[in-house]
Design an enzyme around this catalytic site. Structure first.
Site, PDB file in Angstrom:
ATOM      1  N   ASP A  68     -74.610 -46.858  85.518  1.00 25.05           N
ATOM      2  CA  ASP A  68     -73.952 -47.201  87.188  1.00 25.05           C
ATOM      3  C   ASP A  68     -74.536 -48.330  87.620  1.00 25.05           C
ATOM      4  O   ASP A  68     -76.000 -48.342  87.842  1.00 25.05           O
ATOM      5  CB  ASP A  68     -73.918 -45.786  87.968  1.00 25.05           C
ATOM      6  CG  ASP A  68     -73.381 -44.826  87.075  1.00 25.05           C
ATOM      7  OD1 ASP A  68     -72.749 -44.774  86.143  1.00 25.05           O
ATOM      8  OD2 ASP A  68     -72.983 -43.949  87.597  1.00 25.05           O
ATOM      9  N   ASP A  84     -75.807 -47.031  98.047  1.00 25.95           N
ATOM     10  CA  ASP A  84     -76.292 -45.121  96.734  1.00 25.95           C
ATOM     11  C   ASP A  84     -77.754 -44.978  97.228  1.00 25.95           C
ATOM     12  O   ASP A  84     -78.751 -44.431  97.622  1.00 25.95           O
ATOM     13  CB  ASP A  84     -76.341 -45.842  95.981  1.00 25.95           C
ATOM     14  CG  ASP A  84     -74.907 -45.566  94.844  1.00 25.95           C
ATOM     15  OD1 ASP A  84     -74.590 -44.862  95.513  1.00 25.95           O
ATOM     16  OD2 ASP A  84     -74.255 -46.868  93.953  1.00 25.95           O
ATOM     17  N   GLU A 120     -80.358 -38.383  91.273  1.00 24.78           N
ATOM     18  CA  GLU A 120     -79.483 -39.402  90.070  1.00 24.78           C
ATOM     19  C   GLU A 120     -80.243 -41.037  90.038  1.00 24.78           C
ATOM     20  O   GLU A 120     -79.351 -41.327  88.540  1.00 24.78           O
ATOM     21  CB  GLU A 120     -78.145 -39.058  90.979  1.00 24.78           C
ATOM     22  CG  GLU A 120     -77.112 -39.909  89.412  1.00 24.78           C
ATOM     23  CD  GLU A 120     -75.811 -40.261  89.608  1.00 24.78           C
ATOM     24  OE1 GLU A 120     -75.183 -40.328  90.578  1.00 24.78           O
ATOM     25  OE2 GLU A 120     -76.323 -41.385  88.944  1.00 24.78           O
ATOM     26  N   GLU A 121     -80.421 -41.119  90.950  1.00 29.60           N
ATOM     27  CA  GLU A 121     -80.624 -42.847  90.843  1.00 29.60           C
ATOM     28  C   GLU A 121     -82.433 -42.900  90.612  1.00 29.60           C
ATOM     29  O   GLU A 121     -82.782 -44.101  90.533  1.00 29.60           O
ATOM     30  CB  GLU A 121     -80.805 -43.180  92.391  1.00 29.60           C
ATOM     31  CG  GLU A 121     -79.517 -43.163  93.234  1.00 29.60           C
ATOM     32  CD  GLU A 121     -78.634 -44.109  92.517  1.00 29.60           C
ATOM     33  OE1 GLU A 121     -78.616 -44.639  92.268  1.00 29.60           O
ATOM     34  OE2 GLU A 121     -77.110 -43.239  92.644  1.00 29.60           O
ATOM     35  N   ASP A 161     -77.510 -35.816  93.766  1.00 26.01           N
ATOM     36  CA  ASP A 161     -76.867 -37.219  93.411  1.00 26.01           C
ATOM     37  C   ASP A 161     -76.660 -37.944  95.509  1.00 26.01           C
ATOM     38  O   ASP A 161     -75.747 -36.978  96.273  1.00 26.01           O
ATOM     39  CB  ASP A 161     -75.601 -37.150  92.985  1.00 26.01           C
ATOM     40  CG  ASP A 161     -74.813 -38.242  92.423  1.00 26.01           C
ATOM     41  OD1 ASP A 161     -75.467 -39.174  93.212  1.00 26.01           O
ATOM     42  OD2 ASP A 161     -74.118 -38.388  91.787  1.00 26.01           O
ATOM     43  N   LEU A 175     -75.311 -40.230  96.851  1.00 23.33           N
ATOM     44  CA  LEU A 175     -74.629 -40.538  97.182  1.00 23.33           C
ATOM     45  C   LEU A 175     -73.586 -41.079  95.495  1.00 23.33           C
ATOM     46  O   LEU A 175     -72.890 -41.387  94.866  1.00 23.33           O
ATOM     47  CB  LEU A 175     -74.135 -41.572  97.633  1.00 23.33           C
ATOM     48  CG  LEU A 175     -72.925 -42.331  98.976  1.00 23.33           C
ATOM     49  CD1 LEU A 175     -72.788 -41.405  99.907  1.00 23.33           C
ATOM     50  CD2 LEU A 175     -73.238 -43.516  99.814  1.00 23.33           C
ATOM     51  N   ASP A 176     -72.411 -39.887  95.632  1.00 25.13           N
ATOM     52  CA  ASP A 176     -71.123 -39.579  94.852  1.00 25.13           C
ATOM     53  C   ASP A 176     -70.506 -39.684  94.679  1.00 25.13           C
ATOM     54  O   ASP A 176     -69.614 -39.607  96.309  1.00 25.13           O
ATOM     55  CB  ASP A 176     -71.513 -37.812  94.086  1.00 25.13           C
ATOM     56  CG  ASP A 176     -70.326 -37.915  92.895  1.00 25.13           C
ATOM     57  OD1 ASP A 176     -70.739 -38.280  92.075  1.00 25.13           O
ATOM     58  OD2 ASP A 176     -69.199 -37.631  92.795  1.00 25.13           O
ATOM     59  N   GLU A 180     -74.470 -32.969  89.470  1.00 26.94           N
ATOM     60  CA  GLU A 180     -73.316 -32.395  89.871  1.00 26.94           C
ATOM     61  C   GLU A 180     -72.843 -31.326  89.090  1.00 26.94           C
ATOM     62  O   GLU A 180     -71.959 -30.585  89.500  1.00 26.94           O
ATOM     63  CB  GLU A 180     -72.127 -34.008  88.792  1.00 26.94           C
ATOM     64  CG  GLU A 180     -72.206 -35.420  89.685  1.00 26.94           C
ATOM     65  CD  GLU A 180     -71.976 -36.671  88.629  1.00 26.94           C
ATOM     66  OE1 GLU A 180     -72.212 -36.780  87.397  1.00 26.94           O
ATOM     67  OE2 GLU A 180     -71.025 -37.286  89.390  1.00 26.94           O
TER      68      GLU A 180
HETATM   69  P1  FDP Z   1     -67.724 -43.054  90.983  1.00 24.25           P
HETATM   70  O1  FDP Z   1     -68.038 -43.180  89.068  1.00 24.25           O
HETATM   71  O2  FDP Z   1     -67.101 -42.738  91.853  1.00 24.25           O
HETATM   72  O3  FDP Z   1     -69.267 -42.632  91.475  1.00 24.25           O
HETATM   73  O4  FDP Z   1     -69.944 -39.616  89.010  1.00 24.25           O
HETATM   74  C1  FDP Z   1     -69.397 -40.376  89.669  1.00 24.25           C
HETATM   75  C2  FDP Z   1     -67.681 -40.734  89.742  1.00 24.25           C
HETATM   76  O5  FDP Z   1     -67.733 -41.062  90.948  1.00 24.25           O
HETATM   77  C3  FDP Z   1     -67.668 -38.953  89.905  1.00 24.25           C
HETATM   78  O6  FDP Z   1     -68.026 -38.508  91.834  1.00 24.25           O
HETATM   79  C4  FDP Z   1     -65.852 -38.795  89.848  1.00 24.25           C
HETATM   80  O7  FDP Z   1     -65.261 -36.880  89.914  1.00 24.25           O
HETATM   81  C5  FDP Z   1     -65.729 -39.811  88.568  1.00 24.25           C
HETATM   82  O8  FDP Z   1     -67.201 -40.857  88.794  1.00 24.25           O
HETATM   83  C6  FDP Z   1     -64.293 -40.517  88.643  1.00 24.25           C
HETATM   84  O9  FDP Z   1     -64.531 -40.801  87.486  1.00 24.25           O
HETATM   85  P2  FDP Z   1     -62.872 -41.937  87.103  1.00 24.25           P
HETATM   86  O10 FDP Z   1     -63.327 -43.502  87.604  1.00 24.25           O
HETATM   87  O11 FDP Z   1     -63.162 -42.936  85.981  1.00 24.25           O
HETATM   88  O12 FDP Z   1     -62.331 -41.428  86.582  1.00 24.25           O
END
Ligand code: FDP
Length: 320
Positions: free
Chosen positions: A53, A59, A82-83, A104, A106-107, A255
């Site tokens: 990501d 983050d 995660e980072e 994680d 900042l999820d 997660e």
């Molecule tokens: P984000 O990409 O914004 O960091 O794992 C990260 C996550 O968010 C989750 O928090 C979220 O449920 C999912 O990804 C959302 O993914 P999509 O945009 O593919 O639906």
């Protein structure tokens, strides 16, 4: 009652780790609340983190805050973020009083710049002498902080899920236990991916649509927000495997494990899906940044997926 008082009977090292996470979240909350004014929106760099990501400024800041507070406790042996590409080893000597913390920081960070709910997800595990962590079953405490209209900390301690809200005085105050007994008929999944879903998922989600307007769809796109709603209102949340992401998108360690622990302790269920009824907490961790498909929610809703699998086994045609 304030968090430290509420858990005053816990093992002291464990309490210190929980306090470090709560202090971190209060600092992170402060950064998020004023992020637009402090120039904290946007990307840190265009480089991808270990999970592939793009890192946002927040983050990186949140990760530093967590590492700093957890290191200061002197009660953690390994930090897994995660980072970060690799584990951070804090103690050379093995001691059963030391904990492994996975987080994680900042999820849901794609939601930062539009001021939608985001969160910190974590688990605290006892240190297994041989390996970092083999299964979710080694988790002692799991939890998350939701930075939304108000800031909440949910913690699963001794198999019970406790709910705290951050007060004006910046203290987490206990407001009750969480039991997944909400009956709202909600399904939560990113439907934009539906053409890439496998046939099991297509059949499962289609069941929610053929019942007229009985069910409604809610998808924030921030796991903490979507899981929080599921815990409080009921329904299900799913990020499945699909043709684009054959292993799903969400990370097992940072997660899926903590959320599965919270869901189970609140009386719900969390499974892999993807033609499997396997509990998330039973999946073996082979690599710290491993991804997994996940389906969680009330027992009733998750069982509906398992019924789809049974029909498949009996060769009954799916209604798609
Ligand atoms: P984000 O990409 O914004 O960091 O794992 C990260 C996550 O968010 C989750 O928090 C979220 O449920 C999912 O990804 C959302 O993914 P999509 O945009 O593919 O639906």
């Amino acid at each position: 009652m304030e968090l430290s008082l509420y858990f005053s009977k816990l093992d002291l090292s464990l309490l210190k780790v929980i306090q470090a996470i709560s202090k971190s979240s209060i600092e992170i909350e402060e950064c998020i609340r004023y992020s637009a004014l402090k120039g904290l929106h946007g990307v840190h760099s265009n480089e991808q983190n270990s999970s592939g990501d793009i890192q946002k400024k927040l983050d990186v800041i949140s990760n530093d805050i967590m590492i700093n507070h957890l290191t200061q406790t002197k009660c953690c042996s390994i930090l897994l973020s995660e980072e970060n590409d690799a584990p951070i080893y804090l103690q050379k000597e093995y001691s059963e009083k030391n904990y492994v913390v996975a987080f994680d920081p900042l999820d849901g960070s794609s939601n930062i710049d539009c001021n939608a709910p985001i969160g910190t997800i974590f688990s605290i595990s006892s240190h297994n002498k041989e390996q970092v962590l083999t299964k979710g079953n080694q988790i002692v405490v799991a939890g998350y902080v939701l930075y939304g209209p108000s800031t909440e900390l949910l913690l699963s301690v001794n198999n019970t899920v406790e709910r705290f809200v951050l007060s004006i005085k910046k203290q987490y105050i206990h407001i009750g236990k969480v039991l997944l007994n909400g009956k709202k008929k909600i399904y939560s999944i990113n439907e934009a991916n539906s053409s890439a879903w496998n046939s099991d998922m297509k059949a499962y989600i289609n069941n929610y649509k053929i019942n007229g307007t009985k069910y409604t769809s809610r998808y924030i796109g921030s796991m903490v927000g979507d899981v929080h709603r599921t815990l409080l209102y009921g329904g299900m949340f799913c990020y499945p495997a699909d043709k684009k992401n054959p292993n799903g998108k969400l990370r097992l360690l940072y997660e899926a494990y903590p959320m599965a622990k919270l869901l189970e302790d609140a009386g719900g269920k969390a499974i892999v899906g993807n033609n499997s009824k396997q509990r998330i907490l039973d999946v073996i961790l082979k690599e710290i940044h491993q991804r997994t498909p996940i389906l969680l929610g009330s027992i009733e809703e998750v069982n509906k997926y398992e019924q789809v699998l049974q029909k498949k086994l009996k060769n009954i045609k799916y209604k798609i």
